[in-house]
Design an enzyme around this catalytic site. Structure first.
Site, PDB file in Angstrom:
ATOM      1  N   ARG A  58     -17.200  19.247 -66.510  1.00  0.00           N
ATOM      2  CA  ARG A  58     -17.558  18.285 -65.472  1.00  0.00           C
ATOM      3  C   ARG A  58     -17.810  18.971 -64.126  1.00  0.00           C
ATOM      4  O   ARG A  58     -18.378  18.359 -63.230  1.00  0.00           O
ATOM      5  CB  ARG A  58     -16.424  17.258 -65.311  1.00  0.00           C
ATOM      6  CG  ARG A  58     -16.194  16.448 -66.560  1.00  0.00           C
ATOM      7  CD  ARG A  58     -14.814  15.837 -66.559  1.00  0.00           C
ATOM      8  NE  ARG A  58     -14.707  14.734 -65.623  1.00  0.00           N
ATOM      9  CZ  ARG A  58     -14.862  13.466 -65.936  1.00  0.00           C
ATOM     10  NH1 ARG A  58     -15.138  13.131 -67.167  1.00  0.00           N
ATOM     11  NH2 ARG A  58     -14.735  12.529 -65.035  1.00  0.00           N
TER      12      ARG A  58
ATOM     13  N   GLY B  43     -12.127  10.552 -57.327  1.00  0.00           N
ATOM     14  CA  GLY B  43     -12.838   9.545 -56.540  1.00  0.00           C
ATOM     15  C   GLY B  43     -12.617   9.739 -55.055  1.00  0.00           C
ATOM     16  O   GLY B  43     -12.214  10.824 -54.606  1.00  0.00           O
TER      17      GLY B  43
ATOM     18  N   GLU C  56     -30.939  24.486 -60.085  1.00  0.00           N
ATOM     19  CA  GLU C  56     -29.555  24.182 -60.475  1.00  0.00           C
ATOM     20  C   GLU C  56     -28.813  25.401 -60.993  1.00  0.00           C
ATOM     21  O   GLU C  56     -27.672  25.639 -60.634  1.00  0.00           O
ATOM     22  CB  GLU C  56     -29.533  23.140 -61.607  1.00  0.00           C
ATOM     23  CG  GLU C  56     -29.623  21.704 -61.186  1.00  0.00           C
ATOM     24  CD  GLU C  56     -29.582  20.766 -62.392  1.00  0.00           C
ATOM     25  OE1 GLU C  56     -28.816  19.809 -62.344  1.00  0.00           O
ATOM     26  OE2 GLU C  56     -30.314  20.993 -63.380  1.00  0.00           O
TER      27      GLU C  56
HETATM   28  N1  HGA Z   1     -11.351  12.969 -52.956  1.00  0.00           N
HETATM   29  C1  HGA Z   1     -10.523  13.826 -53.737  1.00  0.00           C
HETATM   30  C2  HGA Z   1     -10.945  13.846 -55.187  1.00  0.00           C
HETATM   31  C3  HGA Z   1     -12.378  14.313 -55.338  1.00  0.00           C
HETATM   32  C4  HGA Z   1     -13.020  13.941 -56.647  1.00  0.00           C
HETATM   33  O1  HGA Z   1     -12.726  12.981 -57.307  1.00  0.00           O
HETATM   34  N2  HGA Z   1     -14.014  14.658 -57.096  1.00  0.00           N
HETATM   35  O2  HGA Z   1     -14.613  14.305 -58.350  1.00  0.00           O
HETATM   36  C5  HGA Z   1     -10.497  15.229 -53.177  1.00  0.00           C
HETATM   37  O3  HGA Z   1     -11.383  15.641 -52.427  1.00  0.00           O
HETATM   38  O4  HGA Z   1      -9.545  15.945 -53.474  1.00  0.00           O
END
Ligand code: HGA
Length: 610
Positions: free
Chosen positions: A27, A100, A489
Site C-alpha cells: 500500500r 486517515g 511514477e
Molecule cells: N494522518 C495520520 C495517518 C495517515 C494515513 O492514514 N495515511 O494513509 C498520520 O499522518 O500519521
C-alpha cells in the site's frame, strides 16, 4: 496508504501482526510500528523507513504479548520520522494506530494541551489517544471513552486501540477508511485488508461505515454508527498465499504485467456467450435501467481515470451516448450538472479510493438514474455502496504502479460498451465483430509481452534522459497519458503525455536531441495525421521511439530509428495492447535507474485519504 493489523489471542501476537503488516507493504508507507501489552505496561517499538528496520529492532529487543496493534504509516500530518510513526500512546496507558485524517484535530489538540497533555508527535492521530485518556480520567471505561472520542472525530479514519486497564481487549472503528474483522479459534483480529490475515483465518466481517468493534481472544461485538449492537454478515474468503508472492519474478510489477493475459481471460470468461455479452454481466433488470440512460458520467483517479478516458471514446463512438470523464477530486467540488437519465460510474482498483468514494456519496444525492462501479476488490466500500459493481478479476495487485488492474478495467469497460450497444440496439453485425476482437485479447497481450527484450534496449537509451514526451491520438491519447504516468511514477523521470495534435501548440518547444518522444501509432483513421506529427518531431531532432501496429508501419521504419512493431488486432481493443509495451518500458527504465519499482517513493497503493 497506512495499514493496520491488530490481534487478541492466546498466543504471542507479534508475528501475526508483523506478517500481516508485511502483506500490507504494497500500500506504500514510510514508517512502521507495533504496540503490545507486555506485563504491566504497553511496549511500543517504531521505526522510520521500511518494516525490515522494525523487524531488526524486534530481533534485538524482542517483545511478546497476547494482544497488540501494528501499523505502517504513509505520512499525512508530520514528517515520516519515528516520533510521528504509529502507535501513539497516552501516559503509556492507551495506544492507538490510525489510518486517515482527523480533520478537527487542531482544536482538539489545543484543548488537550490546555489540560496539560504533552504531545510527542506532529500527527493528527495523537489527539485521539489523549482524548480517550482524558475521558477515562473522568471515570469512563475503556469502551465508553473510546466510543465517545471516536464519535467526536471529523474526517475519515480506521483506528485500533489497546489499553492497559483491559489488556486483552482491542477497540477498532471505521469511517471512510477500510477495516475488516477476522475471526479465528480463540483469537480475533482486525486489519485494513483481508490479505493481512489470510494466514490466520478465512472468516471475515467487512465493517460498515461508523461501525465500532470490540474484540477479545474469545469474543467480538460490533456496534453501528448509533452505538447499537449489530451483527454483520460473516464471509468466508479463500485467498491463496501464492497470489501474494512474486512467483520468481524480480518485482511484483513485472509479475503483474505478465499476469495480464490470464487476468483478462478471467475477466471476460463467462461474460461472453457466443456473439454477445452474457446476462450474468448485466442482468435483464439492470438492462431495463440502462435502457433509459442518456448520459454517462465516469469518475476516477490516476490510472483508472485513463481507463475511463478510453471508455468514453468507446461509448460515444459505439452507442452514441454522451459520456464525460472526470477526476474524482475535481468532480465533487464543482456542483456538476446532472442531466435527466444520467448514469454515474466510478472506476477504482481497490474500491477504497477516498476521492472516488466521496464522489459516489455526493452523486447519490444528485438524482442519478443509477450508480455503477468497476473495481477489483469484492466487498470493498465502492462495491458495497454502488447500486451495481462490475468486478475485474485481476487478482491482488501489489505493485503500487497499476498494470493488470487497468487492463482488466478496460476489458470490463469494453464488455459494458458492447452490452450498452445491445441494450440500445446498435449495429448487431459490428457488435459481433467487436466481441470477436475482445475474445482474442489474452493471446494478443501475450504476443506484446514477447517484446520485453527489445523494449529493454530502448530503456537503455531513455534512462539517460531527464524528460520524456508521450504522444497519442484519439483512443490512444489516454494510453500516451498512462505511459507518461507510469514512467514518472516508478522511474522519477519527468514525463508528459500529449495528444499529438497539440504538439505545435506548446510542447514542441521542448523537443531537441535530448528529448525522447514516444509515440503510440496504431493502424487507425488518425494514422496519417500522427505520422505528420512524428515528422514535426523528426524535423527538430527529437529522439523518436514509435510503437506501431504491424499493419501501420507505412514507411516509418525508414525514417525513424526506433520502431517497435506489435499486433494490435483491430482498433477497438488496440489501446489495451499498446499499453503493455509502455508498461514494460517504464519497468525496464526504473530497474536500470535502481528505483524501488514496487513501492516508489512518496506513493501509496490504496489512496484512502483525500
Ligand atoms: N494522518 C495520520 C495517518 C495517515 C494515513 O492514514 N495515511 O494513509 C498520520 O499522518 O500519521
Amino acid at each position: 496508504m497506512c495499514g493496520i493489523v491488530a490481534a487478541s489471542a492466546k498466543r504471542n501476537v507479534v508475528d501475526i501482526i508483523i506478517n500481516g503488516l508485511q502483506t500490507l507493504e504494497y500500500r506504500g508507507y514510510d514508517s512502521a510500528g507495533i504496540a503490545v501489552i507486555e506485563g504491566d505496561g504497553i511496549t511500543i517499538k517504531k521505526q522510520a523507513g521500511k518494516l525490515t528496520k522494525l523487524k531488526a529492532q524486534l530481533a534485538d529487543e524482542p517483545v511478546s504479548g497476547h494482544s497488540g496493534i501494528g501499523h505502517t504509516r504513509w505520512a499525512t500530518h508530520g514528517e515520516p520520522t519515528s516520533a510521528n510513526a504509529h502507535p501513539h500512546d497516552s501516559n503509556n496507558a492507551i495506544a492507538v494506530v490510525h489510518n486517515g485524517i482527523i480533520e478537527n484535530y487542531a482544536p482538539l489538540r489545543e484543548q488537550l494541551i490546555a489540560k496539560g497533555y504533552q504531545f510527542k508527535s506532529e500527527t493528527d492521530t495523537e489527539t485521539l489517544v489523549h482524548l480517550i485518556h482524558d475521558y477515562q480520567s473522568d471515570g469512563l471505561s475503556f469502551a465508553q471513552a473510546s466510543h465517545k472520542a471516536i464519535r467526536l472525530l471529523d474526517g475519515a479514519y480506521a483506528v485500533a486501540i489497546t489499553c492497559m486497564s483491559e489488556p486483552g481487549r482491542i477497540i477498532a472503528a471505521r469511517k471512510g477508511s477500510p477495516l475488516v474483522l477476522g475471526m479465528g479459534e480463540g483469537e480475533n483480529f482486525v486489519a485494513s485488508d483481508v490479505q493481512a490475515l489470510i494466514n490466520e483465518t478465512d472468516q471475515f466481517c467487512y465493517l460498515e461505515e461508523g461501525d465500532i468493534v470490540e474484540i477479545t481472544a474469545d469474543d467480538y461485538v460490533i456496534y453501528d454508527g448509533n452505538d447499537q449492537q449489530v451483527s454483520r454478515e460473516i464471509q468466508t474468503v479463500k485467498m491463496s498465499a501464492d497470489a501474494l508472492s512474486k512467483d520468481g519474478y524480480a518485482h511484483y510489477m513485472l509479475k503483474e504485467i505478465h499476469e495480464q493475459p490470464t487476468a483478462v481471460a478471467n475477466t471476460i470468461a463467462d461474460r461472453l456467450l457466443g456473439g454477445r455479452v452474457s446476462d450474468e454481466f448485466i442482468t435483464p433488470e439492470m438492462a431495463q435501467t440502462l435502457q433509459q440512460v442518456e448520459h454517462i458520467h465516469i469518475i476516477a483517479c490516476g490510472t483508472s481515470y485513463h481507463a475511463g478516458m478510453v471508455a468514453r471514446y468507446w461509448l460515444e463512438a459505439f452507442t452514441g451516448i454522451p459520456t464525460q470523464v472526470e477526476i474524482a477530486s475535481e468532480y465533487r467540488y464543482r456542483n456538476p450538472v446532472v442531466p435527466k437519465n444520467s448514469l454515474f460510474l466510478t472506476i477504482s482498483q481497490s474500491g477504497e479510493t477516498a476521492d472516488s468514494l466521496a464522489a459516489l456519496r455526493y452523486a447519490q444525492t444528485t438524482g442519478y438514474l443509477s450508480t455503477y462501479a468497476v473495481c477489483n476488490v469484492a466487498n470493498s466500500t465502492l462495491d458495497r455502496e454502488s447500486d451495481v459493481c462490475l468486478l475485474t478479476y485481476a487478482g491482488p495487485e501489489i505493485g503500487v504502479a497499476s498494470t493488470k488492474a487497468l487492463t482488466t478495467q478496460l476489458a470490463v469497460m469494453a464488455l459494458f460498451t458492447l452490452k450498452m450497444m445491445e441494450i440500445h440496439d446498435k449495429d448487431p453485425a459490428k457488435r459481433k465483430r467487436l466481441v470477436k476482437q475482445l475474445r482474442t485479447m489474452p493471446g494478443i497481450i501475450n504476443q506484446a509481452l514477447v517484446l520485453s527484450d527489445q523494449i529493454k534496449g530502448i530503456a537503455e537509451q531513455i534512462v539517460k534522459r531527464d524528460n520524456a514526451l508521450f504522444l497519442g491520438r484519439g483512443l490512444h491519447y489516454p494510453i500516451a497519458l498512462e505511459g507518461a504516468l507510469k514512467l514518472k511514477e516508478i522511474s522519477y523521470i519527468h514525463a508528459e503525455g500529449y495528444p499529438a495534435g497539440e504538439l505545435k501548440h506548446g510542447p514542441l518547444a521542448l523537443v531537441d536531441e535530448k528529448m525522447p518522444v514516444i509515440a503510440v501509432c496504431p493502424n487507425d483513421e488518425l494514422l496519417e495525421k500522427l505520422k505528420s506529427n512524428i515528422e514535426e518531431v523528426r524535423a527538430r531532432g527529437g529522439e523518436l521511439y514509435v510503437f506501431v501496429d504491424h499493419k501501420s508501419d507505412h514507411g516509418l521504419s525508414d525514417r525513424v530509428n526506433h520502431v517497435i512493431t506489435l499486433d494490435a488486432s483491430g482498433s477497438f481493443t488496440s489501446p489495451i495492447v499498446f499499453n503493455v509495451p509502455l508498461q514494460l518500458l517504464s519497468y525496464h527504465v526504473a530497474v536500470l535507474r535502481g528505483t524501488d519499482v514496487d513501492q516508489p517513493r512518496n506513493l501509496a497503493k490504496s489512496v484512502t485519504v483525500e
